[in-house]
Design a protein around this motif. Sequence first.
Motif, PDB file in Angstrom:
ATOM      1  N   ILE A 244       0.799  -1.179  -0.142  1.00 17.04           N
ATOM      2  CA  ILE A 244      -0.130   0.110  -0.106  1.00 17.04           C
ATOM      3  C   ILE A 244       0.929   1.372   0.108  1.00 17.04           C
ATOM      4  N   THR A 260      -4.083   4.296  -6.386  1.00 14.63           N
ATOM      5  CA  THR A 260      -4.932   4.166  -5.144  1.00 14.63           C
ATOM      6  C   THR A 260      -5.156   2.899  -4.706  1.00 14.63           C
ATOM      7  N   VAL A 261      -5.076   2.361  -3.382  1.00 21.61           N
ATOM      8  CA  VAL A 261      -5.719   1.312  -2.861  1.00 21.61           C
ATOM      9  C   VAL A 261      -6.806   1.622  -2.067  1.00 21.61           C
ATOM     10  N   GLY A 262      -8.101   1.235  -2.663  1.00 24.85           N
ATOM     11  CA  GLY A 262      -9.352   1.648  -2.025  1.00 24.85           C
ATOM     12  C   GLY A 262      -9.905   0.609  -1.580  1.00 24.85           C
ATOM     13  N   ARG A 263      -9.517  -0.746  -1.528  1.00 27.04           N
ATOM     14  CA  ARG A 263      -9.991  -1.853  -0.584  1.00 27.04           C
ATOM     15  C   ARG A 263      -9.003  -2.512  -0.115  1.00 27.04           C
ATOM     16  N   MET A 264      -9.128  -3.158   1.090  1.00 33.14           N
ATOM     17  CA  MET A 264      -7.998  -4.225   1.591  1.00 33.14           C
ATOM     18  C   MET A 264      -8.881  -4.785   2.558  1.00 33.14           C
ATOM     19  N   GLU A 265      -8.275  -6.251   2.495  1.00 30.78           N
ATOM     20  CA  GLU A 265      -8.998  -7.137   3.499  1.00 30.78           C
ATOM     21  C   GLU A 265      -7.944  -8.280   3.589  1.00 30.78           C
ATOM     22  N   LEU A 280      -6.066  -6.475  -2.055  1.00 28.32           N
ATOM     23  CA  LEU A 280      -5.838  -5.152  -2.189  1.00 28.32           C
ATOM     24  C   LEU A 280      -6.348  -4.968  -3.621  1.00 28.32           C
ATOM     25  N   SER A 281      -7.226  -3.668  -3.687  1.00 27.91           N
ATOM     26  CA  SER A 281      -7.449  -3.169  -5.073  1.00 27.91           C
ATOM     27  C   SER A 281      -6.340  -2.441  -5.401  1.00 27.91           C
ATOM     28  N   LEU A 282      -6.430  -1.921  -6.794  1.00 23.15           N
ATOM     29  CA  LEU A 282      -5.411  -1.023  -7.327  1.00 23.15           C
ATOM     30  C   LEU A 282      -6.071  -0.132  -8.383  1.00 23.15           C
ATOM     31  N   ASP A 283      -5.929   0.943  -8.291  1.00 25.14           N
ATOM     32  CA  ASP A 283      -6.245   2.047  -9.242  1.00 25.14           C
ATOM     33  C   ASP A 283      -5.179   3.024  -9.319  1.00 25.14           C
TER      34      ASP A 283
ATOM     35  N   ARG B 233      -4.394  14.288  -0.280  1.00 29.01           N
ATOM     36  CA  ARG B 233      -5.464  13.179   0.536  1.00 29.01           C
ATOM     37  C   ARG B 233      -5.024  13.017   2.052  1.00 29.01           C
ATOM     38  N   ALA B 241      -1.540   1.308   6.789  1.00 23.77           N
ATOM     39  CA  ALA B 241      -0.775   0.581   6.469  1.00 23.77           C
ATOM     40  C   ALA B 241       0.643   0.915   7.259  1.00 23.77           C
ATOM     41  N   MET B 264      -7.867  -6.478   9.073  1.00 25.29           N
ATOM     42  CA  MET B 264      -7.551  -5.068   8.295  1.00 25.29           C
ATOM     43  C   MET B 264      -8.618  -4.797   7.581  1.00 25.29           C
ATOM     44  N   GLU B 265      -9.361  -3.887   7.530  1.00 26.25           N
ATOM     45  CA  GLU B 265     -10.744  -3.511   6.575  1.00 26.25           C
ATOM     46  C   GLU B 265     -10.765  -2.202   6.296  1.00 26.25           C
ATOM     47  N   VAL B 266     -11.252  -1.861   5.160  1.00 27.04           N
ATOM     48  CA  VAL B 266     -11.794  -0.361   4.741  1.00 27.04           C
ATOM     49  C   VAL B 266     -13.253  -0.669   4.801  1.00 27.04           C
ATOM     50  N   GLY B 269     -15.230   0.070   1.456  1.00 31.11           N
ATOM     51  CA  GLY B 269     -14.281   0.479   0.384  1.00 31.11           C
ATOM     52  C   GLY B 269     -14.611   0.305  -0.825  1.00 31.11           C
ATOM     53  N   ALA B 270     -14.163   0.738  -1.982  1.00 29.95           N
ATOM     54  CA  ALA B 270     -14.356   0.611  -3.316  1.00 29.95           C
ATOM     55  C   ALA B 270     -13.259   0.835  -4.164  1.00 29.95           C
ATOM     56  N   VAL B 271     -12.877   0.288  -5.184  1.00 29.28           N
ATOM     57  CA  VAL B 271     -11.738   0.345  -6.177  1.00 29.28           C
ATOM     58  C   VAL B 271     -11.315   1.710  -6.358  1.00 29.28           C
ATOM     59  N   VAL B 273     -12.328   4.629  -4.602  1.00 32.63           N
ATOM     60  CA  VAL B 273     -12.693   5.541  -3.579  1.00 32.63           C
ATOM     61  C   VAL B 273     -11.193   5.842  -2.679  1.00 32.63           C
ATOM     62  N   PRO B 275      -9.719   5.617   0.528  1.00 30.56           N
ATOM     63  CA  PRO B 275     -10.262   5.146   1.671  1.00 30.56           C
ATOM     64  C   PRO B 275     -10.429   6.209   2.816  1.00 30.56           C
TER      65      PRO B 275
END
Lengths: 408, 408
Positions: A244, A260-265, A280-283, B233, B241, B264-266, B269-271, B273, B275
């Motif tokens: 991240i 951007t990492v918008g989701r992590m789990e 993780l998501s990646l944008d 941001r 992180a 760990m969670e957002v 969360g969305a790709v 957005v 966080p």
Amino acid sequence: MSAARVVSRLLELNAVSDDPAGLKRLTLSSAHKRAVELVSGWMRAGGLDTRLDPTGTLVGRLESQRTGAAKTLLIGSHIDSVRNGGMFDGPLGVVIAIEALDQLRARGVALPFAVEVLAFGDEEGVRFPTSLTGSRAAAGTFDPASLDTRDAAGVSRREALVAFGCDPDLIGAEARDPASTLGYVEVHIEQGPVLEQRDLALGLVTAINGASRGEIFIKGEAGHSGTVPMAMRRDAAAAAAEIILAVEEVGKGTPDLAATVGRMEVPNGAVNVVPGAARLSLDVRSPSDADRAEALTRIRARIAEIAGRRGVAADVSISYDMPAAPCDPWLMDAFERALVAQGHAPFRLPSGAGHDAMSFRGRIPQSMLFVRCRGGISHRPDEFASQADIAAALSVLEAFLESLGANP
Amino acid sequence: MSAARVVSRLLELNAVSDDPAGLKRLTLSSAHKRAVELVSGWMRAGGLDTRLDPTGTLVGRLESQRTGAAKTLLIGSHIDSVRNGGMFDGPLGVVIAIEALDQLRARGVALPFAVEVLAFGDEEGVRFPTSLTGSRAAAGTFDPASLDTRDAAGVSRREALVAFGCDPDLIGAEARDPASTLGYVEVHIEQGPVLEQRDLALGLVTAINGASRGEIFIKGEAGHSGTVPMAMRRDAAAAAAEIILAVEEVGKGTPDLAATVGRMEVPNGAVNVVPGAARLSLDVRSPSDADRAEALTRIRARIAEIAGRRGVAADVSISYDMPAAPCDPWLMDAFERALVAQGHAPFRLPSGAGHDAMSFRGRIPQSMLFVRCRGGISHRPDEFASQADIAAALSVLEAFLESLGANP
């Protein structure tokens, strides 16, 4: 008075909703139909000839008041909305175009080109899995496969279009001839905080950013949080944390790039378990496709280094890849002249969000003017642009049209 | 031959399950009842007098074979299991104690103290929200409020005890008198990878680690991943992180300390957005309460620094705090003499997982002997300890009892 009429019309349009609790105007819906009727009336009152095109786009055409003019300038934006959306995102660009033409007519300015105001109805992509069908039809890149996509209720786009009064078989004929089209311009709220932070009402868009989206999956080894010593761990969440920060660093390292990492789990994570996996998501977005590709390469290299050092496996999968749509220099110069003439700094910025304008990439020159919005907020009921900023945008759009008329 | 009987009995006990597909022996269940009957038979065959105590603990007592001996040594572990558990976690300590006493008897060794083998039935804490009621009753720290806790089916512990044949009103009388109790010892698989990594069959536990558990909530500012520039941001996931890595660093910085972010969670969360919020779990364990407190202080300071620098809010809430249970030096020395006498390195390590032994903290001296298990794995059907390592543990336990008899 004219900016006041823009705001008044935006308020009126905001009440055209399929949800009494908030703005909901999805593509090809009942509210969309009523919005088309309302905006058609404003267009006709401004002297435009209106028609509904086969994708559901409302087109208002104003012929040139000079003889011998063959080319057409397109000015557009969209009148569909997200659920519980705001009143400026889209409608501002349509209503301000109608107003600018009305102001020029009132001042007796005769443009040496025809103008078509395009009120697209498929920008937000909320109802169907595809979007931008209206602008893609105008650009000549409409994909017929999108007619077979279905909404959550099982209705296909083709069925929705027919119910809306459109004939999908005629969409192909909507493709504008680049030889007779001057370009496409769009006024839109920024949907970001940059203009507000710089205390500027307006900004000139350099490009609609390209975007890559995907997912990073990290596989380590799960263990008991009490019994596995720190030095013996292969902690997937700690590796994810490093990744991240690496993504953020790459994003910060290149101007105008956003990563951007918008989701992590941690799948099946528990307080007393060393994470065995993380997702993780990646944008990644940039106005430069080369910068975006370079950033992805650097991110992949950093991930490989982190995974190798920590003894975990990391897999990067990119599922979406959209090239950038650079704005046209000639149109940008015309906007810049208009900005300077009206006393504004000719500040340039990329668009991080997608717009109908990007459909014209490689086909028809396009350019966008951004209007400051409060807090960078959009897609929410508290989305806001001031009447003063709208007045500034209106004056610049009028000056742009006159400037373009002087240098067609 | 005797270690072979231990393994044979463990296999027999492993078949006593409420789930034909895998070991399931929850506290006060039908399988638990059958396990009590099976182990009672082994105890009686070894000359022990058996009884079921009012918490569901099976007690097997062997009086001293010497006259004038007043004190009692407790040797125990548990015979309940998690769902789909392994055959060694708990039962090994009970079955090996019965076997050690039988071997001493066969060799004609008369111990100058009585021994009670305690087969606890409430260690795993899977069925009820409370656990360790058996060992806490023996230690004199039983909390009557645990009788009113209920399982997922709505059955209270009190009701389950009565159905098991126990009288909860008699629990108070189970408290052992420290003046007449030599101590409590327990043999258990390590449930961690340390002995395996060091190529050691056995390890001497220094303390059952204290533990703090809680949650870290980070509040930043959500934004569009395309339109909010990196420099503007307040990304909650990026802050999270940094915090994960800070927790790891603090964990690595102190010997025997473990610090883990297991979840760990957002939220939402969305790709696309940035966080706006993130949530982490925190688990910190150490054999030293001072080290654990110091680690928490350092983690809090690092979180405050990270949050301040990034312009986010971070809240740390500790919901569980259990002090460490140091093992008794006199009992540890006796185990060390036994280890060395049997040709083992007297390797010492803390226990990261909780055990019945920790219930005796501050009341009755306790000590534990760990047995190597394959891959550090427990709570799974592939949990495994070799017969050779079990034989080693059995010899050391016998030598320990003889050593204690020589220095009572």
